[in-house]
Enzyme design. Sequence first.
Site, PDB file in Angstrom:
ATOM      1  CG  HIS A 201      -0.258   0.285   2.486  1.00 55.35           C
ATOM      2  ND1 HIS A 201       0.368  -0.706   3.184  1.00 55.35           N
ATOM      3  CD2 HIS A 201      -0.052   1.430   3.179  1.00 55.35           C
ATOM      4  CE1 HIS A 201       0.923  -0.186   4.267  1.00 55.35           C
ATOM      5  NE2 HIS A 201       0.692   1.106   4.289  1.00 55.35           N
TER       6      HIS A 201
HETATM    7  C1  UD1 Z   1      -2.009   5.219   5.997  1.00 54.90           C
HETATM    8  C2  UD1 Z   1      -0.688   5.669   6.613  1.00 54.90           C
HETATM    9  C3  UD1 Z   1       0.350   4.558   6.517  1.00 54.90           C
HETATM   10  C4  UD1 Z   1      -0.178   3.263   7.086  1.00 54.90           C
HETATM   11  C5  UD1 Z   1      -1.472   2.917   6.361  1.00 54.90           C
HETATM   12  C6  UD1 Z   1      -2.080   1.624   6.817  1.00 54.90           C
HETATM   13  C7  UD1 Z   1      -0.276   8.087   6.453  1.00 54.90           C
HETATM   14  C8  UD1 Z   1       0.538   9.132   5.793  1.00 54.90           C
HETATM   15  N1  UD1 Z   1      -0.158   6.849   5.964  1.00 54.90           N
HETATM   16  O1  UD1 Z   1      -1.803   5.076   4.589  1.00 54.90           O
HETATM   17  O2  UD1 Z   1       1.495   4.935   7.252  1.00 54.90           O
HETATM   18  O3  UD1 Z   1       0.774   2.234   6.914  1.00 54.90           O
HETATM   19  O4  UD1 Z   1      -2.405   3.989   6.580  1.00 54.90           O
HETATM   20  O5  UD1 Z   1      -3.210   1.310   6.087  1.00 54.90           O
HETATM   21  O6  UD1 Z   1      -0.996   8.378   7.395  1.00 54.90           O
HETATM   22  N2  UD1 Z   1      -9.351   4.373   1.932  1.00 54.90           N
HETATM   23  C9  UD1 Z   1     -10.543   3.720   1.899  1.00 54.90           C
HETATM   24  N3  UD1 Z   1     -11.096   3.320   3.078  1.00 54.90           N
HETATM   25  C10 UD1 Z   1     -10.479   3.545   4.268  1.00 54.90           C
HETATM   26  C11 UD1 Z   1      -9.257   4.222   4.292  1.00 54.90           C
HETATM   27  C12 UD1 Z   1      -8.698   4.620   3.116  1.00 54.90           C
HETATM   28  O7  UD1 Z   1     -11.147   3.481   0.853  1.00 54.90           O
HETATM   29  O8  UD1 Z   1     -11.038   3.136   5.302  1.00 54.90           O
HETATM   30  C13 UD1 Z   1      -8.728   4.778   0.672  1.00 54.90           C
HETATM   31  C14 UD1 Z   1      -9.023   6.200   0.315  1.00 54.90           C
HETATM   32  O9  UD1 Z   1      -9.333   6.257  -1.024  1.00 54.90           O
HETATM   33  C15 UD1 Z   1      -7.729   6.910   0.561  1.00 54.90           C
HETATM   34  C16 UD1 Z   1      -6.687   5.819   0.394  1.00 54.90           C
HETATM   35  O10 UD1 Z   1      -7.341   4.610   0.757  1.00 54.90           O
HETATM   36  O11 UD1 Z   1      -7.516   7.965  -0.309  1.00 54.90           O
HETATM   37  C17 UD1 Z   1      -5.489   6.032   1.268  1.00 54.90           C
HETATM   38  O12 UD1 Z   1      -5.854   6.177   2.644  1.00 54.90           O
HETATM   39  P1  UD1 Z   1      -4.982   7.105   3.628  1.00 54.90           P
HETATM   40  O13 UD1 Z   1      -5.465   6.981   5.015  1.00 54.90           O
HETATM   41  O14 UD1 Z   1      -4.832   8.450   3.063  1.00 54.90           O
HETATM   42  O15 UD1 Z   1      -3.526   6.470   3.559  1.00 54.90           O
HETATM   43  P2  UD1 Z   1      -3.053   4.964   3.603  1.00 54.90           P
HETATM   44  O16 UD1 Z   1      -2.528   4.640   2.265  1.00 54.90           O
HETATM   45  O17 UD1 Z   1      -4.079   4.042   4.181  1.00 54.90           O
END
Ligand code: UD1
Length: 358
Positions: A201
């Site tokens: 991820h």
């Molecule tokens: C975040 C953390 C990372 C951690 C990871 C675990 C930061 C900078 N990064 O990255 O360190 O290892 O979480 O998962 O804080 N989304 C969904 N549903 C959710 C959550 C996210 O669909 O419940 C999608 C959204 O489209 C979002 C993307 O995933 O834009 C990324 O989510 P985000 O929380 O921004 O960062 P992670 O890649 O999960």
Amino acid sequence: MHIIHVVGARPNFMKVAPVLRALERRPGVRQTVVHTGQHYDANMSDVFFQQLGIPSPHVNLSVGSGTQSWQTAEIMLRFEPVVIEQKPDLVLVYGDVNSTVAAALVCAKLRVLIGHVEAGLRSFDRSMPEEINRLVTDQLADLLFTPSEDADINLQREGIPREKVFLVGNVMIDSLVRLLPQAVQNSKNGLPERYALVTLHRPSNVDDTTILERILKSLMDVSRDLAIVFPVHPRTRQRIAESALSVEQIRLLDPLPYVKFLALQRGAAVVITDSGGVQEETTYLGVPCLTLRSNTERPVTLSLGTNILVGQDEQRLRYEVANILAGLPKKGTVPPLWDGHASDRIADILTREFATKH
Ligand code: UD1
């Protein structure tokens, strides 16, 4: 003593759970859980609260997804009034996600004490958003709880006074130790006898379609010799959907609950990942781990554990998988203080610090 715990993203639910439990047993401690809503899908959040026995959040900031700065700023805007209203004695933040740094910034400005759980880890790679979050949070924190000695050395180099730093061990391993017996009972549910477990991820691996396609192709190569089971993070799911590549040989699953994922790690021939926590969990379990990154903020998993950095080098990945299949995996040991009691040590320190200083 009133403590607010701030969590928002999947890896930190495993960290807050044991700390909450350890502090629950201490007299005179009141605890409030604030969920920022950084992760909001049921299978990225609710299911972890249930399995880990975390009480429903007292406050949910429901921030959702956005750019790095938007998400950080929005958490700050929504968290500030909570701190002003609740007047905690201490706010505990966990790990290195945007929720961590946002909460730390709010508290630093309001002059509320900050404790950082999993302090001091450094990848020395500022292209990772998490590295920025780690650096800033540690500069702002008043109490820094570290998982391993390398973290103490990093903090010392950055000029953090020694008396603020407490080497307590790894709280994520506390959750693992507690729930491993349940994972052992988890059935394999039709999965192959021998398999590689994959998670991916990190923006550096999944956000650029060319890089993601190269990784998926090399995983398909691996799948000729070893079945691949891949629970897919929502961020990665979106990118795979956008790519033209068909990944039929790879078994894609939705994100899994904690106990099920633990069971899959335990039973895997090898874990291929870019996650931080998974590097630690495989080291504890003694399962070979190949990390698709060129650096790690968790070097103890390389020096003592089962982790090997393979970067984005497909040949190296194939070579290391072949070694494992030939019965020659890297052997490791469990790092000191990764013993299931890190959160008890945090509770001891907090009780002592507050009794004497505050
Ligand atoms: C975040 C953390 C990372 C951690 C990871 C675990 C930061 C900078 N990064 O990255 O360190 O290892 O979480 O998962 O804080 N989304 C969904 N549903 C959710 C959550 C996210 O669909 O419940 C999608 C959204 O489209 C979002 C993307 O995933 O834009 C990324 O989510 P985000 O929380 O921004 O960062 P992670 O890649 O999960």
